[in-house]
Design an enzyme around this catalytic site. Structure first.
Site, PDB file in Angstrom:
ATOM      1  N   GLU A   1      -5.963   8.447  18.318  1.00 43.28           N
ATOM      2  CA  GLU A   1      -6.551   9.789  18.304  1.00 43.28           C
ATOM      3  C   GLU A   1      -7.551   9.923  17.145  1.00 43.28           C
ATOM      4  O   GLU A   1      -8.651  10.455  17.320  1.00 43.28           O
ATOM      5  CB  GLU A   1      -5.450  10.855  18.150  1.00 43.28           C
ATOM      6  CG  GLU A   1      -4.563  11.028  19.386  1.00 43.28           C
ATOM      7  CD  GLU A   1      -3.612   9.872  19.613  1.00 43.28           C
ATOM      8  OE1 GLU A   1      -3.193   9.231  18.635  1.00 43.28           O
ATOM      9  OE2 GLU A   1      -3.290   9.579  20.788  1.00 43.28           O
TER      10      GLU A   1
ATOM     11  N   GLU B   1      -9.931  -1.913   5.565  1.00 40.24           N
ATOM     12  CA  GLU B   1      -8.806  -2.092   6.478  1.00 40.24           C
ATOM     13  C   GLU B   1      -9.313  -2.151   7.908  1.00 40.24           C
ATOM     14  O   GLU B   1      -8.938  -2.998   8.697  1.00 40.24           O
ATOM     15  CB  GLU B   1      -7.806  -0.936   6.348  1.00 40.24           C
ATOM     16  CG  GLU B   1      -6.620  -1.077   7.305  1.00 40.24           C
ATOM     17  CD  GLU B   1      -5.685   0.134   7.275  1.00 40.24           C
ATOM     18  OE1 GLU B   1      -6.164   1.240   6.955  1.00 40.24           O
ATOM     19  OE2 GLU B   1      -4.500  -0.044   7.574  1.00 40.24           O
TER      20      GLU B   1
ATOM     21  N   SER C   1       0.427   6.461   3.019  1.00 41.23           N
ATOM     22  CA  SER C   1       1.011   7.420   3.961  1.00 41.23           C
ATOM     23  C   SER C   1       2.279   8.057   3.418  1.00 41.23           C
ATOM     24  O   SER C   1       3.025   7.436   2.668  1.00 41.23           O
ATOM     25  CB  SER C   1       1.360   6.720   5.278  1.00 41.23           C
ATOM     26  OG  SER C   1       0.210   6.230   5.892  1.00 41.23           O
TER      27      SER C   1
ATOM     28  N   GLN D   1       0.845  -1.199   0.000  1.00 40.59           N
ATOM     29  CA  GLN D   1       0.000   0.000   0.000  1.00 40.59           C
ATOM     30  C   GLN D   1       0.875   1.243   0.000  1.00 40.59           C
ATOM     31  O   GLN D   1       1.754   1.388   0.848  1.00 40.59           O
ATOM     32  CB  GLN D   1      -0.854  -0.066   1.282  1.00 40.59           C
ATOM     33  CG  GLN D   1      -1.734   1.119   1.538  1.00 40.59           C
ATOM     34  CD  GLN D   1      -2.086   1.243   3.012  1.00 40.59           C
ATOM     35  OE1 GLN D   1      -1.326   0.781   3.867  1.00 40.59           O
ATOM     36  NE2 GLN D   1      -3.204   1.848   3.317  1.00 40.59           N
TER      37      GLN D   1
ATOM     38  N   SER E   1       4.451  -1.959   4.461  1.00 42.15           N
ATOM     39  CA  SER E   1       4.966  -3.295   4.724  1.00 42.15           C
ATOM     40  C   SER E   1       4.882  -4.104   3.440  1.00 42.15           C
ATOM     41  O   SER E   1       4.054  -3.838   2.570  1.00 42.15           O
ATOM     42  CB  SER E   1       4.199  -3.969   5.873  1.00 42.15           C
ATOM     43  OG  SER E   1       2.838  -3.850   5.706  1.00 42.15           O
TER      44      SER E   1
END
Lengths: 386, 352, 386, 352
Positions: free
Chosen positions: A356, A223, A108, A105, A140
């Site tokens: 968060e 996910e 990010s 993926q 990963s």
């Protein structure tokens, strides 16, 4: 109605299991890979819960390692199914499921973690394809992956959610540079991926130009469903390691730690039962937001349990097993030292959506609390502070 | 008791920061010999607690606590706790006059050869030689002299002498490496009785470790606040989000408390009897409070840095590992609460 | 330099103590009331810490009950001193300090709690004075007070902080209606105060028109300094009540509670030492923000300690002492039942600035974290959502 | 075990809410006789756990748990726990056939005469009469029949009969008033052995009290969320501030867990042996978890309402008092953790 048990039995009786890949291909072609997928794409268009019957009947036959194909299975596949062209579905789903082609993926970035939609990787039109440049992180399996799901910015003049496009990235293409990213455990479970002028033909685009955020939501939703979805027996997992230590080692027991351990046992069992109930709801066709509760609770528990274990072990807790840099491919809470467990647990409240962000989601989407005033969703991405 | 920093202490702090700031950043090999030389020889801080007549500065553990605070803040890999606090305290109580001057002038580094956590080891004395095994000893790798408790007495053993083997272990905290010490008929010189020396050294160590934990917590808080001020997500600094603010405010409250508690403990062990009831109470209080506060500050530091805080590259993990190991080393917070209860006469359940 | 010890001794030797009020008036006139106040206003213009010497020398002479004159002393006096006219200072400070005239505070409103600057009580010009109408709440001592410090809105067309004016309210004026406000403890420590067309002559205005917020900041700053300012011996206060229970009652002891009690003991002692250190800083002329830490910690501790006490008492914790409605005038943590203590402690994180507001203040003013985006400070008060 | 609500249970919930919602708001006198009549006679929920052949609904404690949840949500002052859960369970285990039909048809309200917290009282049997004192008994004020354990047996005593004095006490939770019961040669009729009846009643009570605590916590969460959505400070709803959001999210997580745990406990005690090891484990787990969650939810409700939450006028304090007293009544969370440890074989320190 299709009797999948019959089908699975007949399949098992008819197909040789000598070559694992051949077997998995045959299983896919028989529609027994994921029965809730459409016929012709590894499924039979049946309710999801019937998969359990197939898995039961095919127990002991060649199967995939879910840790290797996890990202493909949990994130890429549902996205390709929902947003891919017929050709893309045919091209990607079969080798994804058989494990012949691994996925990773590319979402990010160093500057876009929780605020994924703020990402800066650019994709620019170039003939009948795109040139992609940027830096991705927390990837990963990138060093083993054949394909990646990739989110890139195609129009920086639009507000941030609207200028994104979703691609399948060819990890063998020139300009893709995968470097291991070492974590505080000493190993590199993840990678940084540097993309420099990587050419992607337009048929690797998934969904329309500018629709990347909508496509990504399919990915992220799936996910979250998959995280925390595993089922443990009562007293299993990390809490079981703690109670085993207590049982096996009278020397570590103290009165104060006893109550602390029991608090954790209660919290772990409450979290476990919440997961059980969430899966019952899902099976009853009424998926609720309880998955977020399970992930939040798991992260906190993992940290508290492993922290207490180090305290109980005292002097032993000062020694680590191994700092050698290696390419870890999956979290191993059981096989390593207590210090590794404690360190690795710190990641559980960061990866796959920080605690968060999960609390924000619960507060706004579940409880209906009003959003904070936002200034970043209406102006062109180019003008945002970064 | 005065819980503030004196002007002299503030001046010492400035000197330390000037020195340590420039050296921060390469703690991987566990010992910075050059900084140790500057600290001992140039600044003379290993001699702070050593009386002037033995060549020391004749100051007290209060000033040494300030050094601990700054070493914690910069995570400087030097054996100050083991040598300048614990070994020096043990030697003072044991009445030594031979080793202390050499510590004061920086020519010798001494370490108390006891496990960094758990009970003291078991060393036998046979014909004036020592045999036994001590696991996970801190600050012993750089030591010239080991102080070994054996058979009720404290012995001086040359660290690289015959019969002494030091084997580095894989430490959770790589900035404070541990070694296993094996003694096999190692020659030892008797210094004095072990029990009072060890008791005072442990109390002083626990009390001053709180200052190190304070420094660790302060670094974590400062670093996280700075990151929260500058890291932009959703178009604004993450430190402008109220949930982040409130958590950092809570960390600030507990760090502020740690400062008062650590100062109190440092003052309490600086009196005539470093192992009396009041110093022991203060040391237990300090470890019961400041250890968990440092762990919490380090955990928030990792968490609020997000992914970057989870990497090897960012120093947050070094502070996390230091915080956790110190919260275990000279007794866990729970063990210190038990000890406090004993000192206060608050008997546990079941006892009359 | 003035030797206050000498002065105090001389004063004590010369003044008869027969009539308490006469004595206090004389002490005020001698400048020994609050030595850091100016000469002629009860002080001698000396450093604040010299007051301790006077108090020591005058120990045993008539004195005021700080709980009765607390609001006047802690909030009204510093405000009158700083912002009052010479005439206002002369008029108000002496009877305030002697306790002949009690004070209360008319700040909070049902719609303006944490957001004090949003208050709605209106003051409208009427000849050489003002007509005030509105509802105030959380007013202790209002039923006994002669005067009140009052914050009212004089211009609703300005942004909220800029349309406020500060007054001294005559509590005996027509239109002032004080009604007890019952709390969850059953008693009414506080009042609601309804102001209906109350006339206040302009010489009761404190500071300029529209400067009310600046004046109020003096008041609030001094409130925060005084809260949590008391000093206790080690193991005193609420934690002492808990440890006494433990010591006196072997039947309530359990292994788990022992560690919990010791956690609270440690937390209480840490908070106490923080208060000690804060006072040392203040005495050294370097007041820091530690007072906020003390108040936050005290509130949390009070709640946890009293909660644990009820659990230890078990069946006893199910019974209350008295629900009779009465006009409590001060918090009495020691004289009432454990259930009262537990209930009353819930107020410690609300009164005098909620813990949430304190955390905001620490985060923004102490740590320097950026403020949240605000929309309420620039538009006219009249247009704000309420 | 199925942890969801069945369609029948959802239907029952709707009926209960219709009834209870309209009656909420005047709990000060501690007993709402009219609602009790409607619950027992109209809805028949006191007979849920009573077999059909004794005039009950032949349902199980699972359905009764649902009633507890709704009674907790509305804080309805009726003696359902004491009568329909604990007394009925005790009577079933004791083999009663005389009282149960009268509870089922609503003509009798029974209460187990044991202290609501702490050890069972001490009542002597002399010539078939009972003498003794029971402090802080719950749900006994409205009872016609007291079930009194004495001398190893369970006795039926007429609540307003000779030798029985019920003295109301000042209860912390005014919505569940307690009484002291004094028995002075009160005539009693033996029902059966006390121990199994009491054990089952306590386990069922603890398990189902978790559902009440769930209802209390849900009310607190819902009410606080609603307030946070609408209360404006600083020009925006306080629920848009992230610190408030995160705390409410945390409460939601723990309430969500309470729901799973309470359902599990209700299911576990609905089997054949309500006092077996698994039901006792489930009940202890439920009290160890759901009690503290309700207290926390009520505390956040008071705090996040600010001043108004601290008043007598706002109902938040009633929920706070209910939450705290239930977290003590049938054993504190700590006591239940101890019990759990015993059931799991996780021996405390010091035991081999």
């Amino acid at each position: 109605m299709t009797d999948v048990r019959e089908l699975a039995r007949a399949f098992r009786a008819s197909v040789p299991t000598d070559d694992p890949v051949e077997f998995l291909r045959a299983r896919f072609d028989a529609g027994l890979a994921w029965v809730h997928y459409p016929a012709g794409l590894g499924g039979l268009g049946l309710p999801r819960e019937q998969q359990a019957i197939v898995d039961e009947e095919l127990a002991g036959t060649p199967s995939n390692d879910p840790r290797r194909i996890g990202i493909g299975l949990g994130m890429a596949a549902p996205t390709v199914l929902r947003h891919g062209t017929p050709e893309q579905r045919r091209r990607f789903l079969r080798p994804l499921w058989t494990g012949e082609e691994l996925w990773c993926q590319l979402f990010s970035e160093p500057g876009a973690g929780s605020d994924l939609a703020g990402l800066a990787t650019r994709a620019v039109r170039d003939g009948d394809g795109w040139r992609v440049t940027g830096q991705k992180v927390w990837t990963s399996m990138a060093h083993r992956a054949r394909w990646a799901i990739l989110l890139a910015r195609t129009d920086p003049d639009l507000p941030k959610h609207r200028g994104l496009t979703y691609f399948v990235c060819d990890m063998t293409a020139p300009g893709v540079d995968v470097r291991p990213l070492r974590q505080l455990t000493g190993e590199a479970e993840f990678n940084e991926v540097f993309l420099t002028d990587v050419f992607l033909p337009d048929d690797l685009r998934l969904g329309a130009v500018g629709e990347g955020w909508a496509v990504a939501r399919t990915t992220l939703m799936n996910e979250r469903v998959s995280i925390g979805g595993g089922s443990l027996p009562r007293g299993g997992g990390l809490i079981g390691m703690l109670t085993s230590l207590w049982t096996d080692r009278p020397d570590v027991r103290t009165a104060a730690a006893h109550d602390e351990m029991m608090r954790l046992w209660v919290a772990a069992e409450a979290a476990r039962l919440t997961g059980v109930r969430a899966r019952q709801q899902l099976a009853a066709g009424d998926p609720g937001p309880e998955g977020s509760a399970v992930k939040l609770a798991f992260a906190e528990l993992a940290q508290r349990i492993t922290g207490l274990e180090l305290e109980l072990r005292g002097a032993e807790g000062l020694r680590h097993d191994d700092w050698t840099m290696r390419h870890g491919e999956a979290v191993d809470f059981e096989g390593r030292s207590p210090t590794y467990r404690w360190l690795r647990a710190k990641g559980t409240s960061i990866e796959g959506g920080t605690s968060e962000i999960l609390r924000n989601i619960i507060a706004e989407r579940v409880l209906g609390l009003p959003a904070e005033p936002r200034t970043d969703t209406t102006v062109p991405w180019r003008e945002l502070p970064r | 008791m005065n819980l503030l920093y004196s002007q002299d202490e503030e001046a010492l702090r400035d000197s330390l920061r000037d020195l340590l700031r420039t050296r921060a950043g390469s703690p991987d090999d566990g010992f910075d010999a050059e900084v140790w030389r500057l600290l001992t020889v140039e600044l003379g801080v290993t001699g702070l607690v050593i009386p002037e007549k033995l060549g020391g500065a004749g100051a007290s553990l209060r000033e040494a606590a300030l050094v601990m605070e700054e070493l914690g803040r910069f995570l400087t890999p030097v054996p100050y706790l083991g040598c300048a606090v614990m070994a020096v305290t043990a030697l003072r109580v044991a009445g030594d006059t031979a080793i202390l001057p050499r510590i004061a002038d920086g020519s010798v580094c001494a370490a108390l050869a006891v496990p960094f956590a758990g009970p003291a080891g078991d060393v036998r004395v046979t014909d004036g030689t020592l045999t036994g095994r001590l696991e996970s000893v801190a600050d012993a790798l750089a030591a010239d002299v080991l102080l070994v408790p054996a058979g009720g007495d404290l012995y001086e053993v040359a660290a690289d002498g015959p019969g002494v083997t030091r084997t580095p272990v894989v430490s959770l905290d790589v900035t404070r490496p541990l070694v296993d010490v094996a003694l096999s008929a190692a020659p030892g010189r008797r210094i004095g009785p072990a029990r009072p020396a060890l008791g005072a050294a442990r109390t002083a160590g626990a009390a001053l470790l709180a200052s190190e934990q304070l420094g660790v917590a302060e670094w974590c808080l400062d670093t996280t606040v700075e990151y929260a001020r500058t890291r932009i997500q959703f178009g604004r600094p993450i430190g402008s989000f109220q949930a982040i603010k409130h958590r950092l405010a809570d960390v600030w409250v507990s760090v502020t408390q740690s400062r008062a508690v650590a100062r109190f403990a440092a003052g309490a062990v600086s009196g005539a009897d470093p192992d009396g009831a009041e110093p022991r109470l203060a040391a237990a209080l300090a470890q019961a409070h400041c250890g968990p506060v440092a762990v919490r500050a380090a955990e928030e530091c990792v968490q609020l840095h997000g992914g970057i805080g989870f990497t090897w590259e960012h120093p947050a993990h070094l502070y996390l590992k230091r915080a956790k190991t110190t919260s275990i080393a000279l007794g866990t917070a729970a063990a210190h609460r038990r000890q406090l209860a004993g000192l206060l006469g608050l008997t546990p359940a079941g006892t009359p």
